[in-house]
Scaffold this motif. Structure first.
Motif, PDB file in Angstrom:
ATOM      1  N   LEU A  61      55.176  31.468  57.724  1.00 36.69           N
ATOM      2  CA  LEU A  61      55.043  32.184  56.445  1.00 36.69           C
ATOM      3  C   LEU A  61      53.774  31.981  55.558  1.00 36.69           C
ATOM      4  N   ARG A  62      53.665  30.509  55.655  1.00 37.88           N
ATOM      5  CA  ARG A  62      52.503  30.122  54.865  1.00 37.88           C
ATOM      6  C   ARG A  62      51.055  30.805  55.374  1.00 37.88           C
ATOM      7  N   ASP A  63      51.101  30.872  56.801  1.00 40.91           N
ATOM      8  CA  ASP A  63      49.953  31.238  57.482  1.00 40.91           C
ATOM      9  C   ASP A  63      49.814  32.648  57.434  1.00 40.91           C
ATOM     10  N   VAL A  64      50.976  33.583  57.479  1.00 41.14           N
ATOM     11  CA  VAL A  64      51.043  34.848  57.158  1.00 41.14           C
ATOM     12  C   VAL A  64      50.342  35.174  55.591  1.00 41.14           C
ATOM     13  N   LEU A  65      50.844  34.464  54.785  1.00 43.14           N
ATOM     14  CA  LEU A  65      50.646  34.821  53.350  1.00 43.14           C
ATOM     15  C   LEU A  65      49.159  34.575  53.088  1.00 43.14           C
ATOM     16  N   HIS A  66      48.738  33.390  53.562  1.00 39.25           N
ATOM     17  CA  HIS A  66      47.249  33.117  53.597  1.00 39.25           C
ATOM     18  C   HIS A  66      46.437  34.116  54.097  1.00 39.25           C
ATOM     19  N   GLN A  67      46.825  34.722  55.269  1.00 39.56           N
ATOM     20  CA  GLN A  67      45.843  35.599  55.926  1.00 39.56           C
ATOM     21  C   GLN A  67      46.067  37.030  55.080  1.00 39.56           C
ATOM     22  N   ILE A  68      47.099  37.279  54.606  1.00 43.78           N
ATOM     23  CA  ILE A  68      47.335  38.527  53.685  1.00 43.78           C
ATOM     24  C   ILE A  68      46.582  38.354  52.432  1.00 43.78           C
ATOM     25  N   GLU A  69      46.683  37.354  51.870  1.00 43.02           N
ATOM     26  CA  GLU A  69      46.089  37.207  50.478  1.00 43.02           C
ATOM     27  C   GLU A  69      44.392  37.330  50.742  1.00 43.02           C
ATOM     28  N   THR A  70      44.066  36.564  51.750  1.00 45.35           N
ATOM     29  CA  THR A  70      42.535  36.564  52.008  1.00 45.35           C
ATOM     30  C   THR A  70      42.028  37.944  52.226  1.00 45.35           C
ATOM     31  N   LEU A  71      42.646  38.934  52.986  1.00 40.13           N
ATOM     32  CA  LEU A  71      42.313  40.216  53.289  1.00 40.13           C
ATOM     33  C   LEU A  71      42.478  41.067  52.050  1.00 40.13           C
ATOM     34  N   ARG A  72      43.469  40.580  51.139  1.00 40.95           N
ATOM     35  CA  ARG A  72      43.920  41.429  49.917  1.00 40.95           C
ATOM     36  C   ARG A  72      42.618  41.193  49.100  1.00 40.95           C
ATOM     37  N   ILE A  73      42.625  40.049  48.798  1.00 39.72           N
ATOM     38  CA  ILE A  73      41.158  39.427  47.922  1.00 39.72           C
ATOM     39  C   ILE A  73      39.904  40.211  48.277  1.00 39.72           C
ATOM     40  N   LYS A  74      39.571  40.326  49.464  1.00 40.17           N
ATOM     41  CA  LYS A  74      38.552  40.787  50.114  1.00 40.17           C
ATOM     42  C   LYS A  74      38.535  42.344  49.743  1.00 40.17           C
ATOM     43  N   ARG A  75      39.591  42.924  50.104  1.00 40.03           N
ATOM     44  CA  ARG A  75      39.602  44.352  49.601  1.00 40.03           C
ATOM     45  C   ARG A  75      39.462  44.628  48.292  1.00 40.03           C
ATOM     46  N   GLN A  76      40.003  43.772  47.216  1.00 40.26           N
ATOM     47  CA  GLN A  76      39.802  43.969  45.804  1.00 40.26           C
ATOM     48  C   GLN A  76      38.428  43.711  45.435  1.00 40.26           C
ATOM     49  N   GLN A  77      37.844  42.956  45.999  1.00 44.13           N
ATOM     50  CA  GLN A  77      36.483  42.574  45.481  1.00 44.13           C
ATOM     51  C   GLN A  77      35.558  43.779  45.975  1.00 44.13           C
ATOM     52  N   GLU A  78      35.600  44.331  47.285  1.00 45.21           N
ATOM     53  CA  GLU A  78      35.011  45.643  47.753  1.00 45.21           C
ATOM     54  C   GLU A  78      35.443  46.740  46.846  1.00 45.21           C
ATOM     55  N   ALA A  79      36.507  46.979  46.282  1.00 45.79           N
ATOM     56  CA  ALA A  79      36.880  47.874  45.370  1.00 45.79           C
ATOM     57  C   ALA A  79      36.125  47.936  44.038  1.00 45.79           C
ATOM     58  N   ARG A  80      36.105  46.616  43.679  1.00 49.05           N
ATOM     59  CA  ARG A  80      35.515  46.535  42.328  1.00 49.05           C
ATOM     60  C   ARG A  80      33.910  47.134  42.297  1.00 49.05           C
ATOM     61  N   LYS A  81      33.270  46.563  43.720  1.00 49.65           N
ATOM     62  CA  LYS A  81      31.912  47.236  43.548  1.00 49.65           C
ATOM     63  C   LYS A  81      31.706  48.753  43.716  1.00 49.65           C
ATOM     64  N   ARG A  82      32.584  49.158  44.688  1.00 45.96           N
ATOM     65  CA  ARG A  82      32.728  50.467  44.849  1.00 45.96           C
ATOM     66  C   ARG A  82      34.206  51.182  44.870  1.00 45.96           C
ATOM     67  N   PRO A  83      34.582  51.757  43.792  1.00 48.10           N
ATOM     68  CA  PRO A  83      35.950  52.628  43.620  1.00 48.10           C
ATOM     69  C   PRO A  83      36.541  52.866  44.838  1.00 48.10           C
ATOM     70  N   HIS A  84      37.586  52.840  45.045  1.00 46.44           N
ATOM     71  CA  HIS A  84      38.218  53.283  46.399  1.00 46.44           C
ATOM     72  C   HIS A  84      38.500  54.646  46.258  1.00 46.44           C
ATOM     73  N   PRO A  85      38.361  55.542  47.255  1.00 50.55           N
ATOM     74  CA  PRO A  85      38.645  56.963  47.340  1.00 50.55           C
ATOM     75  C   PRO A  85      39.954  57.396  46.797  1.00 50.55           C
ATOM     76  N   LEU A  86      40.939  56.176  47.273  1.00 48.51           N
ATOM     77  CA  LEU A  86      42.560  56.848  46.823  1.00 48.51           C
ATOM     78  C   LEU A  86      42.598  55.856  45.574  1.00 48.51           C
ATOM     79  N   LEU A  87      41.722  55.436  44.855  1.00 47.19           N
ATOM     80  CA  LEU A  87      41.893  54.560  43.506  1.00 47.19           C
ATOM     81  C   LEU A  87      42.896  53.421  44.036  1.00 47.19           C
ATOM     82  N   LYS A  88      42.783  52.706  45.029  1.00 50.99           N
ATOM     83  CA  LYS A  88      43.718  51.717  45.375  1.00 50.99           C
ATOM     84  C   LYS A  88      42.961  50.523  44.590  1.00 50.99           C
ATOM     85  N   ARG A  89      43.873  49.482  44.177  1.00 52.98           N
ATOM     86  CA  ARG A  89      43.452  48.383  43.246  1.00 52.98           C
ATOM     87  C   ARG A  89      43.555  47.039  44.273  1.00 52.98           C
ATOM     88  N   PHE A  90      44.460  47.276  45.376  1.00 56.40           N
ATOM     89  CA  PHE A  90      44.648  46.096  46.021  1.00 56.40           C
ATOM     90  C   PHE A  90      45.427  44.762  45.217  1.00 56.40           C
TER      91      PHE A  90
END
Length: 325
Positions: free
Chosen positions: A15-44
């Motif tokens: 569970l720790r490994d899964v959550l770490h992997q998910i959070e790493t990806l989520r934060i990466k997508r969130q940072q990308e969305a801050r630089k360029r708004p997502h077409p579907l307005l996702k905030r991640f």
């Protein structure tokens, strides 16, 4: 208590490994969305992920739940996070699930393509070899002659694709497949099937850069975007009407409407690469195929224009204007 149950320590590690992997990806997508708004307005955000993909996500983060998400839930999370094939498989592996089977590559792909080339060489029917991207890897002489397309080496790399064959308004396959209302209706069904086949075969790759670039490129072709965005399921391949195309009798040069049956031939454990072959369904098709066997191919391919220049001969254009019944 959870910790007293057999294997509970292992489950917590997973569970720790899964959550770490998910959070790493989520934060990466969130940072990308801050630089360029997502077409579907996702905030991640964590809450958005919980709402869209995993209702228990906040409980997992806060330790109120220690159940490793199911494989189905992991796949929903990967879809929400718009994971690439590698990122999705990293998530699955972190949760100790088997990764999704990816397409062949490297030596395995080369071997499968060689096998497909060998099998196609023994076929008496028009045939092409396609990969999972629907790129056309090779075409036999019968295919080039029946559809009067230029040799693949005469086409630019982006043109060696089924979408170009299907949708380019001046390419011989489309011109010869839409010469009357009946043929046009069949072409429309096959165009829908081709798009559905691409989406289904590459559902695990839809967030890969090559996938997005390919769709962007073909969106410049007539009708493509309309078919791509069309709602509803197309006819299944077994229910799609037989292909109707104008093909030239090799001895008389007469253009004849012929009916063909489209089949796929697998050459390995994966669906792709595969051979797409066309079998004759009516007497006119058998006559055209027989004429190919009875004549030797000229030293110079009769089709000399590039596919983007092809408009058809005056006689052919007259035939288009006065459809066969």
């Amino acid at each position: 208590m959870m910790n007293s149950e057999p294997g509970s320590s292992h489950r917590l590690d997973v569970l720790r490994d899964v959550l770490h992997q998910i959070e790493t990806l989520r934060i990466k997508r969130q940072q990308e969305a801050r630089k360029r708004p997502h077409p579907l307005l996702k905030r991640f955000t964590q809450q958005e992920l919980a709402n869209e993909a995993c209702p228990t996500y906040r409980n997992l983060l806060e330790g109120r739940s220690r159940r490793v998400p199911s494989q189905k839930t992991i796949m929903r999370i990967a879809q929400y996070l718009e994971c690439s094939a590698k990122e999705r498989n990293d998530l699955l592996l972190a949760a100790r699930y088997l990764p999704e089977s990816l397409e062949l590559e490297g030596g395995a792909l080369k071997q499968a393509l060689e096998q497909a080339q060998h099998v196609m060489g023994m076929l008496p029917y028009p045939a092409i070899i396609v990969t999972h991207t629907l790129s056309v890897h090779a075409a036999n002489d019968a295919f080039q002659r029946v559809f009067e397309i230029p040799p693949l080496e005469a086409l630019q790399e982006p043109q060696r694709h089924l979408f170009h064959f299907l949708f380019h308004p001046n390419f011989p396959m489309r011109v010869r497949s839409t010469f009357n209302d009946q043929a046009r209706n069949v072409w429309q069904a096959q165009a829908s099937l081709g798009i559905h086949l691409f989406k289904h075969s590459n559902i695990l790759y839809q967030f890969e850069p090559w996938y997005q670039e390919l769709i962007e490129r073909f969106s410049t072709l007539a009708d493509f975007r309309a078919y791509w965005e069309r709602d509803g399921k197309p006819l299944l391949q077994r229910d799609t009407p037989s292909k109707i195309v104008l093909s030239r009798h090799a001895e008389t040069s007469e253009l004849l409407p012929i009916q063909l049956r489209h089949i796929h031939i697998s050459v390995c454990s994966h669906r792709y690469p595969c051979i797409a072959a066309f079998l004759p369904l009516d007497e006119a098709a058998r006559v055209v195929f027989a004429s190919l066997d009875s004549t030797k191919e000229s030293s110079e391919h009769p089709f000399s224009l590039s596919s983007t220049q092809y408009l058809g001969s005056p006689a052919e254009m007259k035939l288009m204007a006065n459809p066969l019944r």
